[in-house]
Scaffold this active site. Sequence first.
Site, PDB file in Angstrom:
ATOM      1  N   ILE A  12     -72.654 -43.951-127.541  1.00  0.00           N
ATOM      2  CA  ILE A  12     -71.647 -42.982-127.104  1.00  0.00           C
ATOM      3  C   ILE A  12     -71.426 -41.901-128.160  1.00  0.00           C
ATOM      4  O   ILE A  12     -71.148 -40.741-127.831  1.00  0.00           O
ATOM      5  CB  ILE A  12     -70.316 -43.691-126.724  1.00  0.00           C
ATOM      6  CG1 ILE A  12     -69.469 -42.778-125.857  1.00  0.00           C
ATOM      7  CG2 ILE A  12     -69.543 -44.163-127.939  1.00  0.00           C
ATOM      8  CD1 ILE A  12     -70.079 -42.415-124.539  1.00  0.00           C
ATOM      9  N   SER A  34     -72.533 -44.848-141.246  1.00  0.00           N
ATOM     10  CA  SER A  34     -73.420 -45.596-140.366  1.00  0.00           C
ATOM     11  C   SER A  34     -74.202 -46.610-141.187  1.00  0.00           C
ATOM     12  O   SER A  34     -74.661 -46.301-142.289  1.00  0.00           O
ATOM     13  CB  SER A  34     -74.391 -44.637-139.665  1.00  0.00           C
ATOM     14  OG  SER A  34     -75.414 -45.374-139.031  1.00  0.00           O
ATOM     15  N   ARG A  35     -74.361 -47.795-140.591  1.00  0.00           N
ATOM     16  CA  ARG A  35     -75.135 -48.838-141.277  1.00  0.00           C
ATOM     17  C   ARG A  35     -76.613 -48.471-141.327  1.00  0.00           C
ATOM     18  O   ARG A  35     -77.347 -48.949-142.184  1.00  0.00           O
ATOM     19  CB  ARG A  35     -74.982 -50.172-140.539  1.00  0.00           C
ATOM     20  CG  ARG A  35     -73.537 -50.619-140.384  1.00  0.00           C
ATOM     21  CD  ARG A  35     -73.433 -51.787-139.454  1.00  0.00           C
ATOM     22  NE  ARG A  35     -74.071 -51.500-138.165  1.00  0.00           N
ATOM     23  CZ  ARG A  35     -74.261 -52.376-137.213  1.00  0.00           C
ATOM     24  NH1 ARG A  35     -73.863 -53.616-137.375  1.00  0.00           N
ATOM     25  NH2 ARG A  35     -74.858 -52.030-136.086  1.00  0.00           N
ATOM     26  N   LYS A  88     -62.357 -46.161-126.491  1.00  0.00           N
ATOM     27  CA  LYS A  88     -61.764 -47.227-125.682  1.00  0.00           C
ATOM     28  C   LYS A  88     -62.644 -48.476-125.791  1.00  0.00           C
ATOM     29  O   LYS A  88     -63.862 -48.321-125.973  1.00  0.00           O
ATOM     30  CB  LYS A  88     -61.597 -46.788-124.226  1.00  0.00           C
ATOM     31  CG  LYS A  88     -62.936 -46.456-123.510  1.00  0.00           C
ATOM     32  CD  LYS A  88     -63.555 -47.653-122.835  1.00  0.00           C
ATOM     33  CE  LYS A  88     -65.020 -47.534-122.661  1.00  0.00           C
ATOM     34  NZ  LYS A  88     -65.671 -48.650-122.018  1.00  0.00           N
ATOM     35  N   ASP A 166     -65.760 -53.903-119.999  1.00  0.00           N
ATOM     36  CA  ASP A 166     -66.044 -52.703-120.813  1.00  0.00           C
ATOM     37  C   ASP A 166     -66.142 -51.467-119.909  1.00  0.00           C
ATOM     38  O   ASP A 166     -65.449 -50.465-120.155  1.00  0.00           O
ATOM     39  CB  ASP A 166     -67.310 -52.902-121.661  1.00  0.00           C
ATOM     40  CG  ASP A 166     -67.632 -51.667-122.478  1.00  0.00           C
ATOM     41  OD1 ASP A 166     -66.967 -51.435-123.499  1.00  0.00           O
ATOM     42  OD2 ASP A 166     -68.532 -50.898-122.063  1.00  0.00           O
TER      43      ASP A 166
HETATM   44  P1  NAP Z   1     -73.446 -49.167-129.337  1.00  0.00           P
HETATM   45  O1  NAP Z   1     -74.502 -48.336-128.719  1.00  0.00           O
HETATM   46  O2  NAP Z   1     -73.721 -50.608-129.568  1.00  0.00           O
HETATM   47  O3  NAP Z   1     -73.072 -48.453-130.692  1.00  0.00           O
HETATM   48  C1  NAP Z   1     -72.067 -48.938-131.529  1.00  0.00           C
HETATM   49  C2  NAP Z   1     -72.362 -48.522-132.958  1.00  0.00           C
HETATM   50  O4  NAP Z   1     -71.340 -49.018-133.787  1.00  0.00           O
HETATM   51  C3  NAP Z   1     -73.661 -49.097-133.479  1.00  0.00           C
HETATM   52  O5  NAP Z   1     -74.774 -48.281-133.225  1.00  0.00           O
HETATM   53  C4  NAP Z   1     -73.377 -49.169-134.978  1.00  0.00           C
HETATM   54  O6  NAP Z   1     -73.605 -47.881-135.510  1.00  0.00           O
HETATM   55  C5  NAP Z   1     -71.877 -49.375-135.069  1.00  0.00           C
HETATM   56  N1  NAP Z   1     -71.504 -50.771-135.382  1.00  0.00           N
HETATM   57  C6  NAP Z   1     -70.694 -51.159-136.394  1.00  0.00           C
HETATM   58  N2  NAP Z   1     -70.526 -52.481-136.402  1.00  0.00           N
HETATM   59  C7  NAP Z   1     -71.250 -52.964-135.374  1.00  0.00           C
HETATM   60  C8  NAP Z   1     -71.474 -54.264-134.878  1.00  0.00           C
HETATM   61  N3  NAP Z   1     -70.922 -55.353-135.447  1.00  0.00           N
HETATM   62  N4  NAP Z   1     -72.289 -54.412-133.803  1.00  0.00           N
HETATM   63  C9  NAP Z   1     -72.855 -53.344-133.213  1.00  0.00           C
HETATM   64  N5  NAP Z   1     -72.655 -52.070-133.650  1.00  0.00           N
HETATM   65  C10 NAP Z   1     -71.856 -51.888-134.729  1.00  0.00           C
HETATM   66  O7  NAP Z   1     -72.092 -49.096-128.504  1.00  0.00           O
HETATM   67  P2  NAP Z   1     -71.532 -47.862-127.668  1.00  0.00           P
HETATM   68  O8  NAP Z   1     -72.001 -47.987-126.266  1.00  0.00           O
HETATM   69  O9  NAP Z   1     -71.747 -46.607-128.379  1.00  0.00           O
HETATM   70  O10 NAP Z   1     -69.991 -48.269-127.630  1.00  0.00           O
HETATM   71  C11 NAP Z   1     -69.135 -48.109-128.742  1.00  0.00           C
HETATM   72  C12 NAP Z   1     -67.708 -48.008-128.222  1.00  0.00           C
HETATM   73  O11 NAP Z   1     -67.643 -46.881-127.348  1.00  0.00           O
HETATM   74  C13 NAP Z   1     -67.266 -49.220-127.409  1.00  0.00           C
HETATM   75  O12 NAP Z   1     -65.924 -49.477-127.621  1.00  0.00           O
HETATM   76  C14 NAP Z   1     -67.504 -48.773-125.957  1.00  0.00           C
HETATM   77  O13 NAP Z   1     -66.631 -49.410-125.044  1.00  0.00           O
HETATM   78  C15 NAP Z   1     -67.187 -47.290-126.062  1.00  0.00           C
HETATM   79  N6  NAP Z   1     -67.833 -46.473-125.010  1.00  0.00           N
HETATM   80  C16 NAP Z   1     -69.139 -46.609-124.678  1.00  0.00           C
HETATM   81  C17 NAP Z   1     -69.676 -45.840-123.637  1.00  0.00           C
HETATM   82  C18 NAP Z   1     -71.123 -45.927-123.206  1.00  0.00           C
HETATM   83  O14 NAP Z   1     -71.464 -45.382-122.140  1.00  0.00           O
HETATM   84  N7  NAP Z   1     -72.017 -46.523-123.968  1.00  0.00           N
HETATM   85  C19 NAP Z   1     -68.873 -44.943-122.965  1.00  0.00           C
HETATM   86  C20 NAP Z   1     -67.566 -44.775-123.367  1.00  0.00           C
HETATM   87  C21 NAP Z   1     -67.059 -45.555-124.375  1.00  0.00           C
HETATM   88  P3  NAP Z   1     -74.301 -47.689-136.921  1.00  0.00           P
HETATM   89  O15 NAP Z   1     -75.637 -48.337-136.803  1.00  0.00           O
HETATM   90  O16 NAP Z   1     -74.342 -46.203-137.048  1.00  0.00           O
HETATM   91  O17 NAP Z   1     -73.426 -48.352-137.951  1.00  0.00           O
END
Ligand code: NAP
Length: 304
Positions: A12, A34-35, A88, A166
């Site tokens: 996101i 970022s990690r 969120k 989610d």
């Molecule tokens: P994601 O693709 O898994 O990305 C999350 C990022 O957070 C990872 O790439 C990592 O970034 C960092 N991170 C830090 N600690 C972590 C851990 N223990 N496990 C995994 N990642 C960790 O998730 P996302 O879809 O972007 O979602 C993140 C948030 O945004 C959630 O709360 C989700 O509900 C919300 N969201 C998502 C969407 C969607 O469509 N995907 C839409 C709206 C809201 P680094 O490698 O850079 O550290």
Amino acid sequence: MLEIGLVGLGTIARAQHLPAIAANPGMQLAAIASRNARLDGVASYPDLAALLAAEPAIAAISLCTPPQGRFDLAMAALQAGRHLMLEKPPGATLSEIGALQDAAQARGLTLFATWHSREAAAVEAARAWLSGKTLSSVTIEWREDVRKWHPGQEWIWKAGGLGVFDPGINALSILTALVPDVVLLRADLHIPQGRETPIAADLHLSAQGVPITATFDWRLAKDEIWRIRFETDQGTLMLDDGGAQASIDGTVLHSGENREYTRLYARFAQLVAAGQSDVDLAPLRLVADAFLIGTHHSTHPFTP
Ligand code: NAP
């Protein structure tokens, strides 16, 4: 110029946060934490602690990490005197958000718990149309393919990751923005063997006696359905595509392009300028209630 530090460069952050910050003339992406990732031309740190220590001029932090572990990051940002915007859901628990609200208020900082689906193109038009009409029922259908929308995301299957809630919480964020006094009556949670969060959920809710049902399902292999149907004394309002399109008895009332995150960052800037916070826990409360009273049903193991 509001300098922003962004944490967690995942799906996101890349798809929505980076373009929305870039498009806002009053904001600048000053650093990321970022990690794994680096961004050309932007200071990059391995974690938030390093960013906060090295960048005292960054006034605001935007957290785009999963809900588990978000609290420690959020508290660190506030204790370092930075305004804070949360993806969120705003946290993994309700109590941790109360603590964040207290910390922000004590320091005169802005805390913005975002609900991006409330900014979808047709939500305001739906609110205006519903005003003054008598609601008789609401039906929510939120179905998508988890393999398409959440590939490789292990955190969504762990406790605190919400599973199908989610995406489902997006529907509940729209519902609670349009309909007051929603309470949860019953929930059925379908949890794959070996996983900690549901792959599907059926909810029965009520708003001042108006029946509301919600079906959240991640097992749809075809195109996604993100729909809320409002039956009223003067016709049926359908919100489709996650709130992007509203129609009345089949005729389009309003539809528009996705500007959800542009609007969220504009609102964040307004809140910071006004010295205010915006934290509405109604959607997360309903999800917490579903985990409190939901009947658990064990279902087939999920293989990614
Ligand atoms: P994601 O693709 O898994 O990305 C999350 C990022 O957070 C990872 O790439 C990592 O970034 C960092 N991170 C830090 N600690 C972590 C851990 N223990 N496990 C995994 N990642 C960790 O998730 P996302 O879809 O972007 O979602 C993140 C948030 O945004 C959630 O709360 C989700 O509900 C919300 N969201 C998502 C969407 C969607 O469509 N995907 C839409 C709206 C809201 P680094 O490698 O850079 O550290």
